[in-house]
Motif scaffolding. Structure first.
Motif, mmCIF file in Angstrom:
data_model
loop_
_atom_site.group_PDB
_atom_site.id
_atom_site.type_symbol
_atom_site.label_atom_id
_atom_site.label_comp_id
_atom_site.label_asym_id
_atom_site.label_seq_id
_atom_site.Cartn_x
_atom_site.Cartn_y
_atom_site.Cartn_z
ATOM 1 N N PHE A 1 32.714 56.757 15.055
ATOM 2 C CA PHE A 1 31.299 56.994 14.752
ATOM 3 C C PHE A 1 30.520 55.682 14.712
ATOM 4 N N PHE A 2 31.042 54.692 13.990
ATOM 5 C CA PHE A 2 30.333 53.420 13.852
ATOM 6 C C PHE A 2 30.319 52.633 15.155
ATOM 7 N N THR A 3 31.398 52.695 15.915
ATOM 8 C CA THR A 3 31.445 52.000 17.199
ATOM 9 C C THR A 3 30.354 52.515 18.124
ATOM 10 N N GLU A 4 30.211 53.842 18.174
ATOM 11 C CA GLU A 4 29.189 54.445 19.030
ATOM 12 C C GLU A 4 27.787 54.131 18.511
ATOM 13 N N ALA A 5 27.598 54.203 17.198
ATOM 14 C CA ALA A 5 26.270 53.948 16.621
ATOM 15 C C ALA A 5 25.843 52.503 16.831
ATOM 16 N N ILE A 6 26.756 51.561 16.630
ATOM 17 C CA ILE A 6 26.421 50.141 16.755
ATOM 18 C C ILE A 6 26.167 49.770 18.213
ATOM 19 N N SER A 7 26.898 50.402 19.138
ATOM 20 C CA SER A 7 26.732 50.084 20.561
ATOM 21 C C SER A 7 25.342 50.443 21.079
ATOM 22 N N LYS A 8 24.660 51.348 20.393
ATOM 23 C CA LYS A 8 23.333 51.785 20.828
ATOM 24 C C LYS A 8 22.213 50.902 20.277
ATOM 25 N N LEU A 9 22.567 49.992 19.382
ATOM 26 C CA LEU A 9 21.545 49.150 18.758
ATOM 27 C C LEU A 9 21.457 47.791 19.438
ATOM 28 N N ARG A 10 20.272 47.216 19.391
ATOM 29 C CA ARG A 10 20.074 45.878 19.916
ATOM 30 C C ARG A 10 20.547 44.857 18.879
ATOM 31 N N PRO A 11 20.716 43.603 19.263
ATOM 32 C CA PRO A 11 21.169 42.564 18.308
ATOM 33 C C PRO A 11 20.266 42.480 17.086
ATOM 34 N N TRP A 12 20.848 42.019 16.000
ATOM 35 C CA TRP A 12 20.106 41.947 14.741
ATOM 36 C C TRP A 12 18.860 41.076 14.860
ATOM 37 N N HIS A 13 18.957 39.961 15.602
ATOM 38 C CA HIS A 13 17.821 39.039 15.661
ATOM 39 C C HIS A 13 16.648 39.620 16.451
ATOM 40 N N ASP A 14 16.878 40.707 17.193
ATOM 41 C CA ASP A 14 15.789 41.364 17.915
ATOM 42 C C ASP A 14 15.083 42.424 17.068
ATOM 43 N N GLN A 15 15.641 42.681 15.900
ATOM 44 C CA GLN A 15 15.119 43.782 15.091
ATOM 45 C C GLN A 15 14.045 43.304 14.117
ATOM 46 N N LEU A 16 12.813 43.444 14.497
ATOM 47 C CA LEU A 16 11.696 43.125 13.615
ATOM 48 C C LEU A 16 11.364 44.349 12.766
ATOM 49 N N PRO A 17 10.757 44.170 11.609
ATOM 50 C CA PRO A 17 10.446 45.306 10.714
ATOM 51 C C PRO A 17 9.684 46.436 11.387
ATOM 52 N N ASP A 18 8.860 46.113 12.392
ATOM 53 C CA ASP A 18 8.080 47.164 13.043
ATOM 54 C C ASP A 18 8.784 47.752 14.259
ATOM 55 N N HIS A 19 10.039 47.330 14.503
ATOM 56 C CA HIS A 19 10.793 47.849 15.651
ATOM 57 C C HIS A 19 11.290 49.258 15.335
ATOM 58 N N PRO A 20 11.247 50.208 16.301
ATOM 59 C CA PRO A 20 11.666 51.596 16.022
ATOM 60 C C PRO A 20 13.122 51.735 15.592
ATOM 61 N N LEU A 21 13.982 50.767 15.952
ATOM 62 C CA LEU A 21 15.399 50.854 15.573
ATOM 63 C C LEU A 21 15.725 50.065 14.307
ATOM 64 N N HIS A 22 14.704 49.471 13.717
ATOM 65 C CA HIS A 22 14.935 48.669 12.515
ATOM 66 C C HIS A 22 15.560 49.520 11.397
ATOM 67 N N GLY A 23 15.063 50.750 11.247
ATOM 68 C CA GLY A 23 15.591 51.646 10.221
ATOM 69 C C GLY A 23 17.042 52.012 10.449
ATOM 70 N N GLN A 24 17.464 52.127 11.719
ATOM 71 C CA GLN A 24 18.854 52.448 12.032
ATOM 72 C C GLN A 24 19.780 51.321 11.593
ATOM 73 N N HIS A 25 19.350 50.079 11.789
ATOM 74 C CA HIS A 25 20.144 48.936 11.338
ATOM 75 C C HIS A 25 20.311 48.975 9.825
ATOM 76 N N ASN A 26 19.231 49.250 9.130
ATOM 77 C CA ASN A 26 19.292 49.320 7.668
ATOM 78 C C ASN A 26 20.214 50.435 7.207
ATOM 79 N N LEU A 27 20.184 51.568 7.904
ATOM 80 C CA LEU A 27 21.021 52.700 7.539
ATOM 81 C C LEU A 27 22.503 52.364 7.713
ATOM 82 N N ILE A 28 22.846 51.736 8.827
ATOM 83 C CA ILE A 28 24.239 51.356 9.064
ATOM 84 C C ILE A 28 24.699 50.326 8.027
#
Length: 209
Positions: free
Chosen positions: A46-73
């Motif tokens: 589950f985590f391998t698949e979820a993490i593979s869909k996310l961009r690198p942490w340094h690309d995740q700005l607070p207003d980025h649509p995937l920012h919440g997914q990083h926080n959730l993981i």
């Protein structure tokens, strides 16, 4: 070797010897290890698949649509599990239940044993106060004793066990209480109950001390 073991699981019910074809007998020494391994593999996938869909942490700005997914993981990484007991203090109930349904197979039945500001997890009651987490000892058998169940928790003082073995229980239990209790008051309550039980059982007070 695992296949060989799983094909030779027998249990005795009365005078009948039966082969278990679903699940693992609780008495088998490798059962906890295999249960942990199975659950870990579902979580890992589950985590391998979820993490593979996310961009690198340094690309995740607070207003980025995937920012919440990083926080959730990140919050899910604080989840702790002991075999089939899960505890996650940072993810809300609805979100967490939705996640575990996707994480584990349909045949694995999931239940909710506790929720709210105070929950029982293994042998602890964990709660969140005004500013910090707190924990104290939790004994599942206490409610059974109140209902009339008689428990023989400690060996008889005149048993053939060594003195070090019989009185060593006091030391080991006090260590357990120290780990489980974040407050000295709760530690003393459990320690006093242990002391009283040993005195009532007939153990020598100087040795207990």
């Amino acid at each position: 070797r695992i296949k060989k073991l799983l094909k030779r699981l027998f249990v005795k019910v009365g005078d009948k010897v039966m082969k278990q074809v679903i699940g693992l007998p609780m008495g088998t020494s490798c059962s906890p290890f295999l249960a942990n391994l199975v659950l870990f593999m579902y979580e890992f996938e589950f985590f391998t698949e979820a993490i593979s869909k996310l961009r690198p942490w340094h690309d995740q700005l607070p207003d980025h649509p995937l920012h919440g997914q990083h926080n959730l993981i990140r919050k899910l990484s604080f989840c702790t599990r002991y075999i089939d007991d899960l505890w996650n203090p940072l993810v809300d109930k609805a979100t967490f239940q939705n996640i575990v349904k996707k994480m584990y197979p349909d045949w694995l039945e999931l239940g909710l044993e506790g929720e709210g500001s105070s929950v029982h997890y293994l042998d602890m009651t964990i709660s969140f106060g005004d500013t910090q987490w707190e924990s104290k000892l939790y004994d599942k058998k206490a409610t059974l004793v109140q209902a009339g169940l008689k428990l023989n928790k400690f060996p008889h003082p005149e048993s053939k066990l060594s003195e070090r073995c019989k009185y060593g229980v006091v030391t080991s239990q006090l260590h357990r209480y120290a780990v489980a209790c974040s407050n000295i008051k709760h530690f003393m309550e459990s320690a006093t109950e242990l002391y009283s039980a040993y005195v009532k059982k007939g153990y020598r007070i100087p040795n207990i001390n």
